[in-house]
Design an enzyme around this catalytic site. Structure first.
Site, PDB file in Angstrom:
ATOM      1  N   LYS A   1       0.842  -1.210   0.000  1.00 29.25           N
ATOM      2  CA  LYS A   1       0.000   0.000   0.000  1.00 29.25           C
ATOM      3  C   LYS A   1       0.871   1.253   0.000  1.00 29.25           C
ATOM      4  O   LYS A   1       0.544   2.249  -0.644  1.00 29.25           O
ATOM      5  CB  LYS A   1      -0.954  -0.014   1.200  1.00 29.25           C
ATOM      6  CG  LYS A   1      -2.119  -0.954   0.963  1.00 29.25           C
ATOM      7  CD  LYS A   1      -2.835  -1.384   2.203  1.00 29.25           C
ATOM      8  CE  LYS A   1      -3.791  -2.530   1.874  1.00 29.25           C
ATOM      9  NZ  LYS A   1      -4.275  -3.260   3.033  1.00 29.25           N
TER      10      LYS A   1
ATOM     11  N   GLN B   1      -5.313  -2.431   9.038  1.00 31.77           N
ATOM     12  CA  GLN B   1      -5.099  -3.738   8.417  1.00 31.77           C
ATOM     13  C   GLN B   1      -5.691  -4.842   9.296  1.00 31.77           C
ATOM     14  O   GLN B   1      -5.445  -4.888  10.494  1.00 31.77           O
ATOM     15  CB  GLN B   1      -3.585  -3.965   8.207  1.00 31.77           C
ATOM     16  CG  GLN B   1      -3.242  -5.198   7.414  1.00 31.77           C
ATOM     17  CD  GLN B   1      -3.758  -5.169   5.982  1.00 31.77           C
ATOM     18  OE1 GLN B   1      -3.763  -4.141   5.322  1.00 31.77           O
ATOM     19  NE2 GLN B   1      -4.233  -6.305   5.502  1.00 31.77           N
TER      20      GLN B   1
ATOM     21  N   ASP C   1     -11.702   1.484   3.102  1.00 29.97           N
ATOM     22  CA  ASP C   1     -11.901   0.032   2.965  1.00 29.97           C
ATOM     23  C   ASP C   1     -13.376  -0.303   2.722  1.00 29.97           C
ATOM     24  O   ASP C   1     -13.708  -1.421   2.359  1.00 29.97           O
ATOM     25  CB  ASP C   1     -11.480  -0.668   4.273  1.00 29.97           C
ATOM     26  CG  ASP C   1     -10.142  -1.376   4.145  1.00 29.97           C
ATOM     27  OD1 ASP C   1      -9.810  -1.809   3.026  1.00 29.97           O
ATOM     28  OD2 ASP C   1      -9.449  -1.515   5.169  1.00 29.97           O
TER      29      ASP C   1
HETATM   30  N1  GUN Z   1      -7.215  -7.945   5.347  1.00 34.08           N
HETATM   31  C1  GUN Z   1      -7.493  -8.697   4.254  1.00 34.08           C
HETATM   32  N2  GUN Z   1      -8.028  -7.935   3.296  1.00 34.08           N
HETATM   33  C2  GUN Z   1      -8.082  -6.684   3.784  1.00 34.08           C
HETATM   34  C3  GUN Z   1      -8.536  -5.453   3.251  1.00 34.08           C
HETATM   35  O1  GUN Z   1      -9.020  -5.343   2.129  1.00 34.08           O
HETATM   36  N3  GUN Z   1      -8.412  -4.383   4.072  1.00 34.08           N
HETATM   37  C4  GUN Z   1      -7.911  -4.466   5.323  1.00 34.08           C
HETATM   38  N4  GUN Z   1      -7.852  -3.363   6.054  1.00 34.08           N
HETATM   39  N5  GUN Z   1      -7.486  -5.581   5.846  1.00 34.08           N
HETATM   40  C5  GUN Z   1      -7.572  -6.694   5.070  1.00 34.08           C
END
Ligand code: GUN
Length: 282
Positions: free
Chosen positions: A49, A93, A116
């Protein structure tokens, strides 16, 4: 033989568009990423990211909290980021280490910064067909379908998996695109038979070898959302490629299919958040 859907190329194109649009704004979009603990997979995602933000010329901050930090500390950090004028998007995350309450954490994020699309407000808006943000992975799948001129309208769509992150929002987006949607999960007794009726089959279970040739109708579009490691430790999806490739019309590879699209959608959501945010700032 199925056409491979190139998520890497489309993600690159979308990120370039995001960069160009972002350059027109008064200031750079800002994304804050929070990681708690040291889950190695999460670390990889968070690093990518940061790289994506560099590519799009966004401002980014990363907060790595130790596993021993408290729920309260995490909530305070989110509160601070909610109030920051230079931060448009906040991403925590997942999964969080044991002892953290995910529900409370997601609820603490300002819905306007919820890139998200996990906050109940945004999930609700999505469900009634007024999305503010696109859920990243399902949104990425829809962009891939669009790129290859695959219209879900009137098609039989089957989603394997019912997670809040992928399965449920995926079903919702396909439904809004006028597909006839069925969701299968661990308690579905006849998953194989249902999958075999799909014009568009999306697998988001996370089980190596799940989608075999007999589960795929001749000419179906097969989208593999999973990220698994096989016995040799190689990255793979849910689909048994050698069985499905000869039957499907389109297939997403793993890696290089949906994964890069998820990341591109996060950049687009951050741009959306920045545009909305800047509207209200003097
Ligand atoms: N863990 C697995 N996929 C994701 C996602 O798309 N966003 C976040 N924040 N955590 C994740």
């Amino acid at each position: 033989m199925a056409i491979k859907m190139d998520g890497l190329a489309l993600a690159k194109k979308l990120k370039e568009q995001a960069r160009e649009e972002a350059a027109q704004l008064r200031r750079r979009p800002g994304l804050a990423v929070i990681i708690v603990g040291d889950n190695p997979a999460s670390r990889v995602y968070v690093n990518s990211k940061r790289k994506d933000c560099e590519e799009c010329d966004y401002y980014s901050e990363e907060y790595a909290l130790p596993e021993t930090s408290s729920q309260q500390e995490l909530l305070e950090l989110i509160g601070e980021l909610n109030r920051r004028e230079d931060i448009d998007g906040i991403l925590v995350q997942l999964p969080l280490p044991r002892g953290f309450c995910e529900e409370e954490v997601l609820l603490a994020i300002d819905p306007g910064k919820d890139v998200d699309c996990f906050h109940p407000y945004n999930v609700g808006k999505l469900t009634i067909g007024q999305p503010v943000f696109q859920p990243c992975t399902p949104g990425g799948v829809m962009e891939l379908l669009k790129e290859y001129h695959i219209d879900p309208a009137g098609k039989r769509c089957v989603v394997l998996g019912r997670s809040n992150i992928v399965g449920k929002p995926m079903a919702m987006l396909l439904l809004h695109a006028h597909g006839t949607v069925t969701v299968c999960h661990s308690r579905t007794p006849d998953m194989k038979e249902i999958a075999a009726t799909a014009d568009i089959l999306v697998s988001a279970v996370g089980q190596v070898g799940l989608v075999t040739g007999d589960m795929v109708k001749e000419g179906a579009v097969v989208i593999d959302v999973a990220m698994n490691r096989n016995a040799e430790g190689k990255l793979c999806g849910d689909v048994v490629v050698e069985e499905v490739e000869p039957k499907a019309s389109y297939l997403t590879p793993v890696p290089g299919g949906v994964g890069p699209m998820t990341r591109a959608m996060l950049m687009l959501n951050t741009l959306t958040a920045a545009k909305n945010h800047l509207k209200y700032l003097k």
